[in-house]
Design a protein around this motif. Structure first.
Motif: not given
Length: 365
Positions: A178-180, A197-198, A213-214, A222-223
């Motif tokens: 996940f990203v924000s 997530t991170l 992430l990629f 990626v969500i």
């Protein structure tokens, strides 16, 4: 194929808002949807009524909806792991097990007759996946997804993230994280300090989070975890090259047309005989052999600077470089731009023969 996704929390917004968000995300190439059934209340019919219309709209758009559940939710709704017809009735693509069972249950669930995907938690770092694999699951229906963390400083450390993600990749399991969004104002829980997530991503632009992430090559999908991401954010994510790192850069105001073309339009990859001082993309010096490159901006060099050698460097003229360290400029190399500061850390992911590209920054996202 790597995918992008958004999250929907039906109880936190109107049906119209949620449907509009799905359609907007779809228009920018998003194909996954995360939704949450962790805090359900009421009977089955009520739950179906709240979620089914959203899921049906997503399905019409060709988007895959995965609902987050736990053993407690199974108990509240009277669902058995041996009978997943409830989720089929919802028309879900799959379910995510936030806590999970003992291993044998997950294995059995992957053989459900509806082809529902069983997504398991990637963030704990235990031998949970190995345990499931020992029960011989249908791997085609088994996928993984990390957690997200709304509390500042509670997100995963990078080393733990890598360790957990490799566990799944070693088994060939599809992964997600996940990203924000900086624009979003809510998630599934009352705390709202970002939803990633991170932990290191919490203050980064959403595009930098996704690129990272990629770039690990350990995350397939990626969500965006929180709602609602802005249209600008969705558009920028949708425009990302998901297969190579594309740096956001600021070019100097007086950059000549040829140098601009080299930076933004040529195909770049790092040489195999790598330097610790710079990334070297040498094909432009071959293509533009004989072109005169005049010195116009030759200050000392900082990490992240984009460089193009001038004709004073002979056969190096037209070669593009990216500085990995601060260096003295001989006066023969033009500094033509700079990687945005939030993405400087991505330079560490450019390995020998690694492909990469550049996008001119318009504004921060």
């Amino acid at each position: 194929m790597r995918k992008l996704g958004v999250s929907i929390y039906p109880e936190k917004a109107t049906l119209e808002e949620n449907l509009a968000y799905l359609n907007l995300a779809h228009s920018y190439g998003f194909s996954r949807v995360f939704t949450c059934l962790l805090s359900v209340q009421g009977d089955k019919e009520k739950i179906i009524g709240e979620f089914k219309e959203i899921i049906n709209e997503a399905n019409k758009l060709g988007m895959e909806v995965i609902a987050d559940v736990s053993p407690n939710v199974f108990g509240q709704l009277g669902i058995s792991y041996k009978d997943l017809s409830f989720f089929k009735e919802l028309n879900a693509y799959g379910i995510r097990l936030d806590l999970g069972f003992s291993g044998i249950e997950e294995s059995i669930m992957t053989f459900n007759p509806y082809g529902l995907k069983i997504e398991i938690n990637m963030s704990n770092g235990t031998r949970y996946l190995e345990n499931i694999m020992s029960y011989k699951p249908n791997v085609e229906n088994l996928i993984g997804c990390h957690n997200f963390y709304p509390h500042r400083y509670s997100g995963l450390s990078y080393d733990h993230f890598i360790k957990c993600s490799k566990q799944f990749k070693d088994f060939g399991i599809r992964t997600a994280a996940f990203v924000s969004s900086r624009n979003a104002s809510f998630g599934p829980w009352p705390v709202n300090e970002g939803l990633c997530t991170l932990e290191q991503h919490r203050k980064l632009p959403i595009t930098a989070q996704a690129k990272h992430l990629f770039a690990t090559n350990l995350v397939d999908d990626v969500i965006v975890a929180n709602c609602f991401a802005s249209e600008e954010e969705l558009k920028a994510l949708g425009a990302l090259n998901r297969n190579i790192i594309t740096f956001d850069v600021e070019l100097v105001d007086n950059i000549p047309p040829i140098e601009r073309k080299i930076v933004l339009e040529e195909f770049h990859f790092n040489r195999g005989d790598v330097s610790e001082y710079m990334i070297r993309s040498t094909q432009s010096r071959v293509k533009y052999k004989g072109q005169e490159f005049i010195p116009f901006n030759c200050p000392d060099i900082k990490r992240g600077d984009l460089l193009i050698d001038t004709s004073l460097y002979g056969h190096y003229a037209g070669e593009l470089q990216v500085a990995l360290k601060d260096m003295k400029n001989s006066g023969k190399t033009n500094v033509v731009g700079r990687i945005n500061k939030e993405e400087l850390f991505l330079l560490d992911f450019i390995e020998p023969w690694q492909k990469f590209g550049f996008t001119e920054s318009i504004k921060e996202l």
